[in-house]
Write an enzyme that holds these catalytic residues in place. Structure first.
Site, PDB file in Angstrom:
ATOM      1  N   VAL A  43       0.843  -1.188   0.000  1.00 19.69           N
ATOM      2  CA  VAL A  43       0.000   0.000   0.000  1.00 19.69           C
ATOM      3  C   VAL A  43       0.877   1.237   0.000  1.00 19.69           C
ATOM      4  O   VAL A  43       2.063   1.178   0.319  1.00 19.69           O
ATOM      5  CB  VAL A  43      -0.955   0.016   1.225  1.00 19.69           C
ATOM      6  CG1 VAL A  43      -2.011  -1.053   1.074  1.00 19.69           C
ATOM      7  CG2 VAL A  43      -0.195  -0.132   2.513  1.00 19.69           C
ATOM      8  N   CYS A  44       0.284   2.353  -0.392  1.00 22.76           N
ATOM      9  CA  CYS A  44       1.014   3.608  -0.418  1.00 22.76           C
ATOM     10  C   CYS A  44       1.439   3.969   0.996  1.00 22.76           C
ATOM     11  O   CYS A  44       0.697   3.682   1.929  1.00 22.76           O
ATOM     12  CB  CYS A  44       0.139   4.704  -1.025  1.00 22.76           C
ATOM     13  SG  CYS A  44      -0.040   4.432  -2.793  1.00 22.76           S
ATOM     14  N   PRO A  45       2.578   4.583   1.170  1.00 19.89           N
ATOM     15  CA  PRO A  45       3.471   5.143   0.150  1.00 19.89           C
ATOM     16  C   PRO A  45       4.565   4.195  -0.317  1.00 19.89           C
ATOM     17  O   PRO A  45       5.497   4.628  -0.973  1.00 19.89           O
ATOM     18  CB  PRO A  45       4.111   6.309   0.910  1.00 19.89           C
ATOM     19  CG  PRO A  45       4.292   5.764   2.288  1.00 19.89           C
ATOM     20  CD  PRO A  45       3.097   4.855   2.522  1.00 19.89           C
TER      21      PRO A  45
END
Lengths: 356, 75
Positions: free
Chosen positions: B12-14
């Site tokens: 998942v981001c970042p």
């Protein structure tokens, strides 16, 4: 008209998904990349909404009144919440809309968030929560303490945010790469084209304004809110008491549905199962989010976006401590995750990188 | 001119962008980094990072539901 909550939630979920609007990212970027683009977009939402809520208040459609400021719980809860959203990979609303994109990690975070919000609000920790929130000061907002018109603060906020937006728009423009378009017209705009951050923020601000009179009309005298509705949803599921399904519960259900429609329509929905470490971080982060938001009296929406628009001490204090908590979380889990790669000489390839 | 592939699917981001930045430091000018990712927010963050650093994007395609591949050249 309870059902308006569902539609407002759907609009919010849709716009946040398409606009890639992530408050966690906005707060995190301050620390990780020293970039304030998304923070500025977030403050655009606050500024737009503050104009709207004080206009609605002046028109007599709603009446704003903030109670005493529970400073201790707001500080502690805000900090815990800020730290937790880094672990969970999204704030409460972010978790709702990512759940709608099919991210199983967000489903887990959502379940523990709602559960622990209920534990704190109506469950075994409600006594602790109440006693923490009873440590208060009488003064509740900036304009009543200074005995000035709230419009002075509205004007200051709008002017400050406008300057910040101008700063970001004045940066050298570059063309950002996008995948080749496969849709045209309205379908392209709604389900494919990358949305501008500030335009997205204005739309979210308008949705947040609309939430006030629509929610008010059903007897729920508040704007957008996520934590209490999530707690109510849990209580409804275990008691079956239909009284608990208010405008707010439909709102959060709508966020899930709206982001699912946005993601499905743009080919961005897929059920994605995370690894074991992410599962643990999501579960733990979600639980801490529930505890933090209950203590602080709201999440990034209820406090940092809605209370701030009313210039309440609780909203701005919570936002500052959320940002600080985010900073600690980012330092521990993002900026320090591979200490060896910072040395410069050591050519540390990413573990999964393969030369071809 | 080498081409390096970075698989970030499931992250998942970042983290896709964090890993891309790390991987980029190991490349020589002219090398290409192919980043495969499935985090929606990275469709904004990664091309923006490339544009801000004047790295040409030689390919950016959506390869499936919530799955993208972007090729960024180190310049």
């Amino acid at each position: 008209m309870l059902i308006s909550g569902l539609f407002v939630g759907m609009a919010l979920g849709f716009v946040m998904q398409r606009g890639r609007f992530c408050v966690t990212g906005a707060f995190r970027d301050i620390w990780v990349t020293r970039n304030t683009r998304w923070l500025t977009a977030f403050l655009v939402v606050v500024a737009v909404q503050s104009v709207g809520v004080f206009a609605l208040d002046a028109a007599g459609v709603i009446s704003l009144n903030s109670g005493p400021f529970p400073w201790l719980a707001t500080i502690v809860g805000g900090f815990i919440f800020g730290f937790a959203i880094i672990l969970a990979g999204g704030c409460a609303t972010g978790t709702y809309y990512r759940a709608g994109e099919g991210l199983v990690g967000s489903w887990l975070a959502l379940i523990t968030y709602a559960l622990f919000a209920a534990v704190m609000k109506t469950g075994p920790l409600s006594g602790f929560n109440t006693s923490m929130r009873s440590v208060t000061v009488e003064q509740s907002n900036f304009y009543s303490v200074l005995n000035v018109s709230p419009w002075l603060f509205v004007a200051l906020l709008v002017a400050g945010v406008a300057l910040a937006v101008r700063h970001h728009l004045n940066k050298p423009q570059f063309k950002m790469a996008t995948p080749p378009a496969s849709k045209t017209g309205l379908a392209h705009l709604l389900f494919e084209k990358p949305w501008n951050a500030f335009a997205t923020a204005v739309v979210i601000g308008l949705i947040a304004i609309a939430a006030w009179p629509l929610s008010w009309a059903t007897g729920r005298e508040a704007g957008l809110g996520i934590t209490t509705p999530s707690s109510n949803a849990v209580n409804y599921l275990v008691t079956g008491d239909p009284e608990l399904v208010d405008w707010g519960v439909l709102l959060v259900a709508g966020i899930l549905l709206g982001s699912y429609i946005a993601a499905k329509g743009s080919g961005e929905f897929r059920i994605r199962v995370p690894d074991a470490v992410t599962v643990l971080k999501s579960l733990g982060g979600g639980a801490l989010m529930g505890i933090g938001a209950a203590l602080a009296g709201g999440c990034t929406i209820g406090n940092a976006m809605v209370e701030t628009a009313q210039f309440s001490f609780q909203g701005w204090t919570a936002m500052v401590f959320m940002i600080l908590g985010t900073g600690l979380g980012a330092r521990l889990t993002i900026m320090n995750r591979r200490p060896s790669s910072g040395s410069g000489q050591a050519r540390v390839p990413a573990p999964t990188a393969a030369r071809s | 001119m080498a081409q390096v592939t970075l698989e970030t699917n499931g992250q998942v981001c970042p983290f896709p962008l964090v890993e891309a930045k790390d991987a980029m430091t190991t490349l020589a000018a002219g090398d290409e980094l192919v980043i495969n990712f499935d985090c929606t927010q990275a469709t904004d963050a990664i091309p923006r990072w490339a544009a801000e650093n004047n790295y040409p994007v030689t390919d950016f395609s959506k390869i499936g539901p919530a799955e993208w591949s972007i090729t960024v050249q180190k310049a």
